[in-house]
Design an enzyme around this catalytic site. Structure first.
Site: not given
Ligand code: ASP
Length: 367
Positions: A57, A104, A137
């Site tokens: 994100t 992620s 995250t």
């Molecule tokens: N979809 C995102 C990820 O790459 C969520 C984030 O980064 O908060 O996990």
């Protein structure tokens, strides 16, 4: 009586107010000096911090400033990330390596190994003070814990992300990144293992977990709390993790190209044991249970007969799984207070060393 007490209190209040204003003036004085000190240190030689970007994100774009979920409109490059944050230049010389630019959920074993090896090679350079990793995250705690077990340097490694995309109003990414670089450049951060910095809070990779789907205050260490804080004046630490990590870790991935398959099964009422049979057939070398179910008993034994290691974690998110005599007798390993996703990371690495249940339990007790 009431009156005299009140007047006594008023006198106290007046005295306290005078003292407070004196204190404030002296703080202002000290503040000027610390500002001067910051100005001097920026002019001096800055530390080098290595930034490894993976995506998430923090690098994601949304259609509008109010797009706070479903932001699938491309990602910013590492260059854009740095151009957006010129203040980093006052903290450190930031050297960037792009590992990936993905969500992620897409992080693979190959990517984890590449990241750990790149960080190890970079931190071995005497001119590098520390490393920062940008990450989504969603699975950030898994990568952070993997690095905690596989980076063999005492230099600080900080994993950072954001809850709001790069394009959002009140986005949290830039200040999180700024604070991550500040933490990685802080000599006090050395020897604390891998840290996760978001929302001004420093957590140990061992204990941190994502606790909320979209609040910016999402990362917590449920039972043990943070290691410290990134305050406006300085980075403050209050605790050290006592478990084995980084330089005291026995895991070495320098010559490893892949890791054994370990999967997770979630326990619930009337749980089906079909996933256990299916995973065993699919080649799992270990299964971590986020809670158990009586219906698993037969599948446990069948999996163990095929050489699958069973690790017992829990779905509650806090508290150790204690080792019962019965469980130990059946060769079941307990995950201490690691959640299932972190127990999976540790088991994958542990299986590169041993499949002896006593050794595996020692590893779970020590890390
Ligand atoms: N979809 C995102 C990820 O790459 C969520 C984030 O980064 O908060 O996990």
């Amino acid at each position: 009586m009431t009156f005299s007490l009140t007047s006594l209190s008023l006198a106290h209040v007046a005295r306290a107010a005078r003292a407070l204003s004196l204190f404030r003036r002296s703080l202002l004085f000290v503040g000027c000096w610390s500002f001067a000190a910051v100005a001097v240190s920026t002019a001096a030689e800055l530390p080098t911090v290595a930034l490894f970007t993976t995506g998430g994100t923090i690098q994601s774009k949304g259609k509008h400033r109010l797009t706070l979920s479903e932001y699938n409109d491309g990602r910013v490059t590492p260059d854009e990330l740095l151009t957006d944050l010129p203040e980093l230049k006052t903290l450190a010389k930031v050297e960037v390596t792009e590992i990936s630019n993905i969500g992620s959920g897409g992080v693979t074993t190959e990517l984890l190994l590449k990241l750990a090896k790149s960080i190890n090679a970079t931190l071995a350079r005497p001119d590098v003070a520390g490393a920062v990793v940008t990450h989504g995250t969603g699975t950030l705690e898994e990568t952070a814990y993997f690095l905690q077990l596989t980076v063999n340097s005492a230099k600080p490694v900080v994993v950072v992300g954001a809850m709001r995309p790069f394009t959002a109003i009140s986005r949290d990414g830039p200040y999180n990144l700024y604070n991550a670089v500040r933490t990685a450049a802080t000599p006090d951060a050395a020897g604390k293992g891998v840290m996760v910095v978001l929302n001004d809070t420093i957590h140990s990779a061992r204990f941190v977990t994502k606790n909320h789907t979209y609040h910016v205050e999402t990362f917590v260490a449920r039972e043990l709390g943070p290691l410290g804080f990134v305050d406006s004046d300085r980075v403050v630490f209050y605790r050290n993790p006592l478990v084995r990590h980084t330089v005291t870790s026995e895991f070495d991935v320098s010559k490893i190209e892949t890791l054994p398959q370990v999967d997770i099964v979630y326990g619930y009422q009337e749980a089906s044991s079909a996933p256990i049979f299916a995973l065993t057939k699919a080649g799992a070398k270990g299964i971590v249970f986020a809670d158990s179910s009586p219906s698993y008993a037969r599948a446990f034994s069948a999996a163990q007969a095929e050489g699958v290691v069973i690790v017992q974690s829990d779905r509650k998110g806090a508290g150790r799984v204690t080792l019962s005599e019965r469980g130990a007798g059946r060769g079941i390993i307990t995950a201490d207070n690691l959640n299932a996703q972190k127990a999976r990371i540790l088991l994958r690495l542990a299986l590169t060393k041993t499949s002896d249940p006593r050794q595996l339990q020692r590893i779970f007790n020590e890390y």
